[in-house]
Motif scaffolding. Structure first.
Motif, PDB file in Angstrom:
ATOM      1  N   UNK A  54      33.651  48.905  41.400  1.00  0.00           N
ATOM      2  CA  UNK A  54      32.706  48.455  42.550  1.00  0.00           C
ATOM      3  C   UNK A  54      33.460  47.154  43.135  1.00  0.00           C
ATOM      4  N   UNK A  55      33.547  47.184  44.324  1.00  0.00           N
ATOM      5  CA  UNK A  55      33.626  45.626  44.828  1.00  0.00           C
ATOM      6  C   UNK A  55      32.941  44.766  44.352  1.00  0.00           C
ATOM      7  N   UNK A  56      32.968  43.316  44.507  1.00  0.00           N
ATOM      8  CA  UNK A  56      32.128  42.319  44.140  1.00  0.00           C
ATOM      9  C   UNK A  56      30.851  42.497  44.778  1.00  0.00           C
ATOM     10  N   UNK A  57      31.066  42.664  46.028  1.00  0.00           N
ATOM     11  CA  UNK A  57      29.749  42.866  47.240  1.00  0.00           C
ATOM     12  C   UNK A  57      28.836  44.081  46.502  1.00  0.00           C
ATOM     13  N   UNK A  58      29.593  45.246  46.317  1.00  0.00           N
ATOM     14  CA  UNK A  58      28.805  46.495  45.977  1.00  0.00           C
ATOM     15  C   UNK A  58      28.407  46.112  44.477  1.00  0.00           C
ATOM     16  N   UNK A  59      28.911  45.375  43.553  1.00  0.00           N
ATOM     17  CA  UNK A  59      28.369  45.145  42.332  1.00  0.00           C
ATOM     18  C   UNK A  59      26.968  44.301  42.437  1.00  0.00           C
ATOM     19  N   UNK A  60      27.047  43.082  43.339  1.00  0.00           N
ATOM     20  CA  UNK A  60      25.953  42.629  43.493  1.00  0.00           C
ATOM     21  C   UNK A  60      24.771  43.312  44.102  1.00  0.00           C
ATOM     22  N   UNK A  61      25.210  44.238  45.070  1.00  0.00           N
ATOM     23  CA  UNK A  61      24.181  45.020  45.788  1.00  0.00           C
ATOM     24  C   UNK A  61      23.631  46.080  44.564  1.00  0.00           C
ATOM     25  N   UNK A 117      22.210  38.631  37.304  1.00  0.00           N
ATOM     26  CA  UNK A 117      23.605  39.227  37.551  1.00  0.00           C
ATOM     27  C   UNK A 117      23.844  38.997  39.125  1.00  0.00           C
ATOM     28  N   UNK A 118      22.889  39.166  40.057  1.00  0.00           N
ATOM     29  CA  UNK A 118      23.222  39.189  41.415  1.00  0.00           C
ATOM     30  C   UNK A 118      23.801  37.757  41.636  1.00  0.00           C
ATOM     31  N   UNK A 119      23.115  36.698  41.285  1.00  0.00           N
ATOM     32  CA  UNK A 119      23.318  35.473  41.862  1.00  0.00           C
ATOM     33  C   UNK A 119      24.649  34.776  40.939  1.00  0.00           C
ATOM     34  N   UNK A 120      24.782  35.381  39.810  1.00  0.00           N
ATOM     35  CA  UNK A 120      26.218  35.083  39.341  1.00  0.00           C
ATOM     36  C   UNK A 120      27.393  35.596  39.898  1.00  0.00           C
ATOM     37  N   UNK A 121      27.228  36.890  40.473  1.00  0.00           N
ATOM     38  CA  UNK A 121      28.286  37.417  41.363  1.00  0.00           C
ATOM     39  C   UNK A 121      28.155  36.602  42.673  1.00  0.00           C
ATOM     40  N   UNK A 122      27.101  36.368  43.287  1.00  0.00           N
ATOM     41  CA  UNK A 122      26.976  35.775  44.873  1.00  0.00           C
ATOM     42  C   UNK A 122      26.195  34.788  44.602  1.00  0.00           C
TER      43      UNK A 122
END
Length: 355
Positions: A60-67, A91-96
């Motif tokens: 997954x891309x970073x945005x996809x992983x956050x989603x 995990x969402x906020x750590x990625x984004x």
């Protein structure tokens, strides 16, 4: 009436949700994650959890992983698994770190779990600077950000121009213990007081709490310019030069003297009527009296000659001296201004373009 309004409102919310889900689906390339997103939009939360976990095992891309973690967080919140929802949102906020939730478009349970997740991880969020311009040493660049946990925060400006050796400049902006909203300022000055060299800089905010740390950055461009000088004064606002001559008011003195002389002549004529004066002498006295009266009238009507206005002359002299003193001060101020530097600082996007 009320049931109809409620139905219309529900329809609008459903349409907005479907539109948002469609837009997200278009941005998602991973097929498994698209199916998880669709399952969540269809309120099939258990299927959304299963597909979301499966998607995380794929590339997954970073945005996809956050989603993917966001779908898990929303689904766990809908199933009242709040602790699991909090872990997913971490995990969402750590990625984004800049991810925000709209409280008007998500459930209160999901929003509450997201807020708890923010407070349980160390983040520097919403780092913002505004375009500004100021004279070196007389202003500063405002810097704003939010720290989600109490932490030791060091803010630096790093860029080119660090000296003759060609190294990087590293200027300490601020260092302290912060939590929540933080407002700082960078004066953009060297230790000796001179403005920093023009060029590209990066504002770096480094937060540390025990073994945890987080860093956020914002690139900016610093340019130099000259400081505008002040124009010399030709007059003072609200003050005008006064005329240095004045026309005196018309005087009735010549006409009064003419009447006096004429009256004296007439009295003399009457007194001498029985005397030895002849008719010729009386006519001459009458002619002289009339001429004196006419001359006095003409002198009265004649415009008086201008004369110096002493008060106005003194006022003008004082005004000129005041303007000269002001212009002397302006000349000194301009000497100082020509030695100053106008700093303009513009925030840049991560790609280096002005925002």
């Amino acid at each position: 009436m009320l049931p109809r309004r409620a139905a219309v409102l529900a329809l609008l919310v459903l349409l907005a949700t479907l539109a948002t889900g469609e837009a997200r689906a278009q941005a998602i390339q991973n097929a498994t994650l698209r199916r998880a997103n669709q399952a969540y939009d269809n309120l099939d939360y258990r299927q959304a959890l299963s597909l979301g976990r499966a998607a995380l095992r794929e590339r997954l891309t970073g945005a996809e992983r956050a989603r993917a973690y966001e779908v898990l967080g929303f689904s766990y919140a809908a199933l009242d698994s709040i602790l699991k929802a909090v872990d997913a949102f971490k995990q969402v906020v750590l990625i984004d770190p800049e991810r925000q939730l709209d409280p008007n478009r998500v459930s209160p349970k999901a929003y509450s779990a997201f807020d708890v997740a923010l407070r349980q991880v160390l983040l520097v969020r919403q780092l913002r600077v505004d375009s500004t311009s100021f004279v070196g040493g007389k202003g500063a660049l405002p810097v704003r950000f939010t720290v989600t946990q109490p932490a030791r925060v060091v803010t630096r400006a790093i860029g080119a121009g660090g000296g003759g050796g060609g190294g990087q400049a590293n200027f300490l902006v601020d260092s302290g213990a912060w939590n929540g909203q933080v407002n700082l300022s960078w004066s953009a000055r060297l230790p000796n007081g001179d403005p920093v060299p023009a060029g590209m800089y990066t504002l770096v905010v480094d937060a540390r709490l025990g073994q945890n740390s987080f860093t956020a950055s914002q690139p900016v461009r610093v340019t130099h310019g000259s400081v505008d000088t002040l124009p010399h004064l030709a007059s003072l606002p609200g003050y005008q030069y006064l005329p240095e001559t004045e026309i005196p008011a018309p005087s009735w003195r010549p006409l009064g003297l003419a009447f006096l002389y004429t009256g004296g002549a007439l009295i003399g004529t009457v007194g001498l009527e029985s005397g030895s004066l002849g008719a010729g002498s009386k006519r001459e006295l009458g002619v002289v009296g009339g001429a004196a009266l006419l001359t006095g009238f003409i002198m009265t009507l004649r415009k008086p000659a201008p004369r110096p206005a002493e008060g106005n002359i003194l006022y003008n002299r004082l005004l000129k001296e005041q303007i000269a003193r002001r212009n002397t001060d302006i000349a000194k101020e301009n000497v100082t201004r020509r030695q100053q530097v106008q700093l303009s600082i513009v925030p840049l996007s991560k790609s280096g373009a002005p925002r």
